[in-house]
Write a protein that holds these residues in place. Structure first.
Motif, short mmCIF file in Angstrom:
data_model
loop_
_atom_site.label_atom_id
_atom_site.label_comp_id
_atom_site.label_asym_id
_atom_site.label_seq_id
_atom_site.Cartn_x
_atom_site.Cartn_y
_atom_site.Cartn_z
N PHE A 196 0.84 -1.20 0.00
CA PHE A 196 0.00 0.00 0.00
C PHE A 196 0.87 1.26 0.00
O PHE A 196 0.66 2.18 -0.81
CB PHE A 196 -0.93 -0.01 1.21
CG PHE A 196 -1.64 1.29 1.44
CD1 PHE A 196 -2.63 1.73 0.57
CD2 PHE A 196 -1.32 2.08 2.54
CE1 PHE A 196 -3.29 2.94 0.78
CE2 PHE A 196 -1.97 3.29 2.76
CZ PHE A 196 -2.95 3.72 1.87
N TYR A 197 1.88 1.32 0.88
CA TYR A 197 2.76 2.49 0.93
C TYR A 197 3.49 2.68 -0.40
O TYR A 197 3.68 3.80 -0.87
CB TYR A 197 3.77 2.35 2.07
CG TYR A 197 3.16 2.24 3.45
CD1 TYR A 197 1.98 2.91 3.76
CD2 TYR A 197 3.76 1.48 4.44
CE1 TYR A 197 1.41 2.81 5.02
CE2 TYR A 197 3.21 1.36 5.71
CZ TYR A 197 2.03 2.04 6.00
OH TYR A 197 1.47 1.93 7.25
N ARG A 198 3.91 1.58 -1.02
CA ARG A 198 4.60 1.67 -2.31
C ARG A 198 3.69 2.29 -3.36
O ARG A 198 4.12 3.12 -4.18
CB ARG A 198 5.07 0.29 -2.76
CG ARG A 198 5.91 0.32 -4.03
CD ARG A 198 6.42 -1.05 -4.43
NE ARG A 198 5.31 -1.93 -4.85
CZ ARG A 198 5.50 -3.15 -5.37
NH1 ARG A 198 6.74 -3.64 -5.49
NH2 ARG A 198 4.47 -3.88 -5.74
N SER A 199 2.41 1.92 -3.34
CA SER A 199 1.48 2.48 -4.33
C SER A 199 1.24 3.98 -4.09
O SER A 199 1.02 4.73 -5.05
CB SER A 199 0.15 1.72 -4.28
OG SER A 199 -0.57 2.01 -3.08
N VAL A 200 1.29 4.39 -2.84
CA VAL A 200 1.06 5.81 -2.53
C VAL A 200 2.26 6.65 -2.94
O VAL A 200 2.13 7.70 -3.60
CB VAL A 200 0.77 5.99 -1.03
CG1 VAL A 200 0.75 7.48 -0.66
CG2 VAL A 200 -0.55 5.33 -0.66
N PHE A 201 3.49 6.21 -2.55
CA PHE A 201 4.68 7.02 -2.77
C PHE A 201 5.34 6.77 -4.13
O PHE A 201 6.25 7.49 -4.53
CB PHE A 201 5.69 6.78 -1.65
CG PHE A 201 5.21 7.28 -0.31
CD1 PHE A 201 5.21 8.64 -0.02
CD2 PHE A 201 4.72 6.41 0.64
CE1 PHE A 201 4.75 9.11 1.20
CE2 PHE A 201 4.26 6.86 1.87
CZ PHE A 201 4.27 8.22 2.15
N LYS A 202 4.86 5.73 -4.83
CA LYS A 202 5.35 5.41 -6.19
C LYS A 202 6.87 5.25 -6.20
O LYS A 202 7.57 5.77 -7.07
CB LYS A 202 4.89 6.47 -7.19
CG LYS A 202 3.37 6.62 -7.22
CD LYS A 202 2.92 7.55 -8.34
CE LYS A 202 1.43 7.81 -8.29
NZ LYS A 202 0.63 6.57 -8.30
N THR A 203 7.38 4.53 -5.21
CA THR A 203 8.80 4.19 -5.13
C THR A 203 8.93 2.67 -5.08
O THR A 203 7.93 1.96 -5.10
CB THR A 203 9.43 4.81 -3.87
OG1 THR A 203 8.67 4.41 -2.72
CG2 THR A 203 9.46 6.33 -3.96
N GLU A 204 10.17 2.19 -5.04
CA GLU A 204 10.39 0.75 -5.05
C GLU A 204 11.19 0.32 -3.81
O GLU A 204 11.99 1.08 -3.27
CB GLU A 204 11.15 0.32 -6.31
CG GLU A 204 10.32 0.41 -7.57
CD GLU A 204 9.11 -0.51 -7.56
OE1 GLU A 204 9.20 -1.59 -6.92
OE2 GLU A 204 8.08 -0.16 -8.17
N ASN A 243 13.23 11.08 0.36
CA ASN A 243 14.08 9.91 0.50
C ASN A 243 14.17 9.40 1.95
O ASN A 243 15.10 8.69 2.31
CB ASN A 243 15.50 10.16 -0.04
CG ASN A 243 16.16 8.86 -0.47
OD1 ASN A 243 15.51 7.98 -1.03
ND2 ASN A 243 17.44 8.74 -0.22
N HIS A 244 13.22 9.81 2.78
CA HIS A 244 13.14 9.19 4.11
C HIS A 244 12.80 7.72 3.93
O HIS A 244 12.06 7.34 3.03
CB HIS A 244 12.05 9.88 4.94
CG HIS A 244 11.96 9.35 6.34
ND1 HIS A 244 12.82 9.74 7.33
CD2 HIS A 244 11.12 8.44 6.91
CE1 HIS A 244 12.52 9.12 8.45
NE2 HIS A 244 11.48 8.32 8.21
N ILE A 245 13.35 6.86 4.81
CA ILE A 245 13.20 5.42 4.65
C ILE A 245 12.20 4.88 5.67
O ILE A 245 12.33 5.09 6.88
CB ILE A 245 14.55 4.69 4.83
CG1 ILE A 245 15.59 5.24 3.86
CG2 ILE A 245 14.37 3.19 4.64
CD1 ILE A 245 15.28 5.03 2.41
N LEU A 246 11.18 4.19 5.15
CA LEU A 246 10.31 3.38 5.99
C LEU A 246 10.87 1.96 6.01
O LEU A 246 11.14 1.38 4.96
CB LEU A 246 8.89 3.33 5.44
CG LEU A 246 7.94 4.51 5.67
CD1 LEU A 246 6.56 4.15 5.13
CD2 LEU A 246 7.87 4.90 7.13
N MET A 247 11.06 1.41 7.20
CA MET A 247 11.45 0.01 7.34
C MET A 247 10.33 -0.72 8.06
O MET A 247 9.57 -0.13 8.82
CB MET A 247 12.75 -0.12 8.15
CG MET A 247 13.96 0.53 7.53
SD MET A 247 15.40 0.25 8.58
CE MET A 247 16.65 1.10 7.61
#
Length: 321
Positions: A196-204, A243-247
């Motif tokens: 879900f977060y990937r779809s929102v922020f459009k990152t990989e 470029n903050h990182i979610l882990m």
């Protein structure tokens, strides 16, 4: 297993000593712990098919380690190591002997004096061991009992333990650059949340994508990972805004975790040195509650976690040596 590691074993009958020089593919702090903490010694000290079981250990000058080696038929050999001199992360020495369950030394077998000296060079730790006996007859008796073969197998056990613990190191993170991240815990739906977060922020996802518990190498003496847990998320990283990182990770109930609002998010700090990691950890955790003391972890980090005195959750994760 790294077969290029130095292993030199010599017997000096003129001085009644055995000299062992052995390299290990891990940093000095990690290797020191494997030689001085009973829960780690129990994983490798005895040559297969024997296993080690500690009864008690007081690692200080004047203290001793009391343990037994248990064979496949439940035959048991009690031993004790009395510590004489300890210089942390440099050297420790003492007397080793066979004994009984009460710790009384068995005088039918030779007692030896061990000096174990540690040094490090580019992530390779060398342990120089000198084992001295009172007489040539004592030395020859130990050699005839197969000491070289048994000790060789024990050191190979330690190689296997180190290899297993560091297997995922490069995959998870191989940079020592300072970072501040946000670490999220989920009860089993990390993958759903991060998709879900990937779809929102459009990152990989970075660091090779989603890592799962089933990828963890087995550890000697530890139970196998439950089937229900193997496909859960061990670690995932996703860059978001600026470029903050979610882990994130799953914290499965099968492994004793309970995720509730309040303990499911941490500020994760990645200092550039172990010294700075310890300084921050000690200062921030003062008056709070330490959930995991700083220690070397299987992914190669010096890691600890705590809740500060204001109720904020923190992680310290340092890959620098």
């Amino acid at each position: 297993m790294n077969t290029n590691l130095l292993f030199d074993f010599t017997v000096n009958k003129e001085t009644n000593t055995i000299h062992v020089k052995r390299e290990f593919a891990a940093n000095l702090h990690f290797v020191w712990d494997t030689w001085t903490k009973p829960e780690l010694l129990d994983l490798w000290w005895a040559p297969k098919p024997y296993r080690t079981e500690t009864k008690s250990m007081d690692f200080r000058e004047g203290g001793y380690w009391h343990y037994r080696m248990i064979g496949p038929e439940n035959d048991c050999h009690w031993c004790r190591a009395d510590f004489e001199h300890i210089d942390t992360h440099v050297v420790f020495s003492g007397l080793d002997a066979f004994c009984d369950e009460a710790g009384t030394v068995n005088t039918d077998f030779p007692r030896s004096h061990w000096t174990n000296r540690f040094s490090e060079n580019e992530d390779i730790t060398t342990v120089n061991i000198v084992i001295a006996y009172q007489s040539l007859a004592d030395l020859e008796k130990i050699v005839e009992l197969g000491f070289k073969e048994g000790f060789t197998m024990a050191l190979q056990n330690l190689d296997q333990y180190i290899e297993a613990q560091f297997k995922l190191r490069a995959e998870i993170k191989n940079s020592t650059k300072e970072r501040v991240c946000t670490y999220l815990n989920f009860p089993g739906n990390t993958e759903e949340a991060f998709l879900f977060y990937r779809s929102v922020f459009k990152t990989e996802f970075t660091t090779g994508g989603i890592k799962r518990f089933g990828e963890l190498p087995p550890s000697a003496g530890q139970p196998a990972i439950a089937d229900a847990v193997k496909n859960m998320v061990l670690h995932v990283e996703l860059p978001i805004t600026a470029n903050h990182i979610l882990m994130g990770t799953d914290a499965p109930k099968e492994m004793g975790f309970t995720v509730t609002q309040g303990n499911n998010m941490h500020i994760s700090l990645e200092p550039s040195s172990r010294t700075e990691a310890k300084r921050i950890f000690d200062s921030l955790s003062e008056g709070g509650n330490v959930s995991m003391p700083l220690q070397d972890m299987f992914w190669g980090a010096y890691f600890g976690s705590f809740t500060d005195k204001y109720g904020i959750n923190w992680m310290i994760n340092c890959l620098a040596k």
